[in-house]
Write a protein that holds these residues in place. Structure first.
Motif, short mmCIF file in Angstrom:
data_model
loop_
_atom_site.label_atom_id
_atom_site.label_comp_id
_atom_site.label_asym_id
_atom_site.label_seq_id
_atom_site.Cartn_x
_atom_site.Cartn_y
_atom_site.Cartn_z
N THR A 161 28.53 -8.05 10.07
CA THR A 161 27.87 -8.99 9.18
C THR A 161 28.93 -9.65 8.32
O THR A 161 30.09 -9.21 8.28
CB THR A 161 26.80 -8.30 8.30
OG1 THR A 161 27.38 -7.18 7.63
CG2 THR A 161 25.62 -7.81 9.14
N GLN A 176 16.41 -5.37 1.82
CA GLN A 176 16.83 -6.54 2.57
C GLN A 176 16.76 -7.81 1.73
O GLN A 176 17.55 -8.74 1.93
CB GLN A 176 16.00 -6.69 3.86
CG GLN A 176 16.25 -5.60 4.88
CD GLN A 176 17.72 -5.40 5.20
OE1 GLN A 176 18.49 -6.34 5.36
NE2 GLN A 176 18.13 -4.13 5.29
N ASP A 186 17.75 -7.02 18.07
CA ASP A 186 19.19 -6.80 17.95
C ASP A 186 19.58 -5.48 18.60
O ASP A 186 18.92 -4.47 18.43
CB ASP A 186 19.58 -6.79 16.46
CG ASP A 186 21.00 -6.36 16.25
OD1 ASP A 186 21.90 -7.04 16.75
OD2 ASP A 186 21.21 -5.33 15.58
N ARG A 189 14.63 0.04 13.79
CA ARG A 189 14.42 -1.32 13.29
C ARG A 189 12.93 -1.64 13.14
O ARG A 189 12.52 -2.24 12.17
CB ARG A 189 15.11 -2.33 14.20
CG ARG A 189 16.64 -2.28 14.05
CD ARG A 189 17.33 -3.29 14.91
NE ARG A 189 16.95 -4.65 14.65
CZ ARG A 189 17.42 -5.41 13.64
NH1 ARG A 189 18.29 -4.92 12.79
NH2 ARG A 189 17.01 -6.65 13.50
N GLU A 224 20.71 -13.29 6.73
CA GLU A 224 19.88 -12.14 6.39
C GLU A 224 19.24 -11.56 7.64
O GLU A 224 19.14 -12.22 8.67
CB GLU A 224 18.81 -12.52 5.36
CG GLU A 224 17.80 -13.53 5.85
CD GLU A 224 16.82 -13.92 4.76
OE1 GLU A 224 15.83 -13.17 4.59
OE2 GLU A 224 17.03 -14.95 4.12
N ASP A 225 18.83 -10.31 7.54
CA ASP A 225 18.20 -9.61 8.66
C ASP A 225 16.81 -9.17 8.22
O ASP A 225 16.68 -8.34 7.33
CB ASP A 225 19.04 -8.41 9.08
CG ASP A 225 18.53 -7.72 10.34
OD1 ASP A 225 17.47 -8.13 10.87
OD2 ASP A 225 19.18 -6.78 10.79
N ASP A 226 15.79 -9.73 8.84
CA ASP A 226 14.42 -9.33 8.50
C ASP A 226 13.89 -8.24 9.42
O ASP A 226 12.73 -7.87 9.37
CB ASP A 226 13.49 -10.53 8.48
CG ASP A 226 13.32 -11.18 9.85
OD1 ASP A 226 13.89 -10.66 10.84
OD2 ASP A 226 12.63 -12.21 9.92
N TYR A 227 14.75 -7.73 10.28
CA TYR A 227 14.43 -6.63 11.20
C TYR A 227 13.37 -7.01 12.23
O TYR A 227 12.77 -6.15 12.84
CB TYR A 227 14.02 -5.37 10.43
CG TYR A 227 15.21 -4.59 9.90
CD1 TYR A 227 15.46 -3.31 10.36
CD2 TYR A 227 16.07 -5.13 8.96
CE1 TYR A 227 16.56 -2.59 9.89
CE2 TYR A 227 17.17 -4.42 8.50
CZ TYR A 227 17.40 -3.16 8.96
OH TYR A 227 18.47 -2.45 8.52
#
Length: 104
Positions: free
Chosen positions: A9, A77, A94, A64, A87-90
């Motif tokens: 990241t 988050q 991934d 996740r 950003e990662d909103d899950y």
């Protein structure tokens, strides 16, 4: 057997000290949420704005999915979204970085 997942990241410019500070100690609630989702280890290295993670987890995709709905992780988050370029909103599928080589 645990999976070992590598992630990369990047911080927004000027957010290095704040990121380090936020990670100096995560909340007990976040620690518990990660462990309940199967995480047994999570290490992060930083070089400038670049972050390199190694996550040890029973099932990365299951983790996740579980954390995507966890209010503690949603709050975490939101904090990370202020610090990270992406950003990662899950919500995605991934799978981390592709392993290229390992010393046998």
């Amino acid at each position: 057997m645990n999976q070992k997942i590598a992630l990369h990241t990047r911080l927004k410019p000027g957010k290095e000290a704040e990121y380090d500070s936020v990670h100096a100690r995560i909340s007990d609630d976040l620690d518990a949420a990660l462990r309940a989702a199967g995480v047994t280890g999570w290490n992060i290295w930083r070089s400038g704005r670049e972050l390199f993670h190694v996550v040890e987890v029973a099932d990365y995709q299951a983790m996740r999915k579980e954390l995507a709905l966890n209010p503690v992780n949603i709050e975490w988050q939101a904090v990370m979204a202020e610090l990270l370029e992406v950003e990662d909103d899950y919500s995605g599928a991934d799978m981390g970085l592709a392993k290229v080589w390992e010393l046998p």
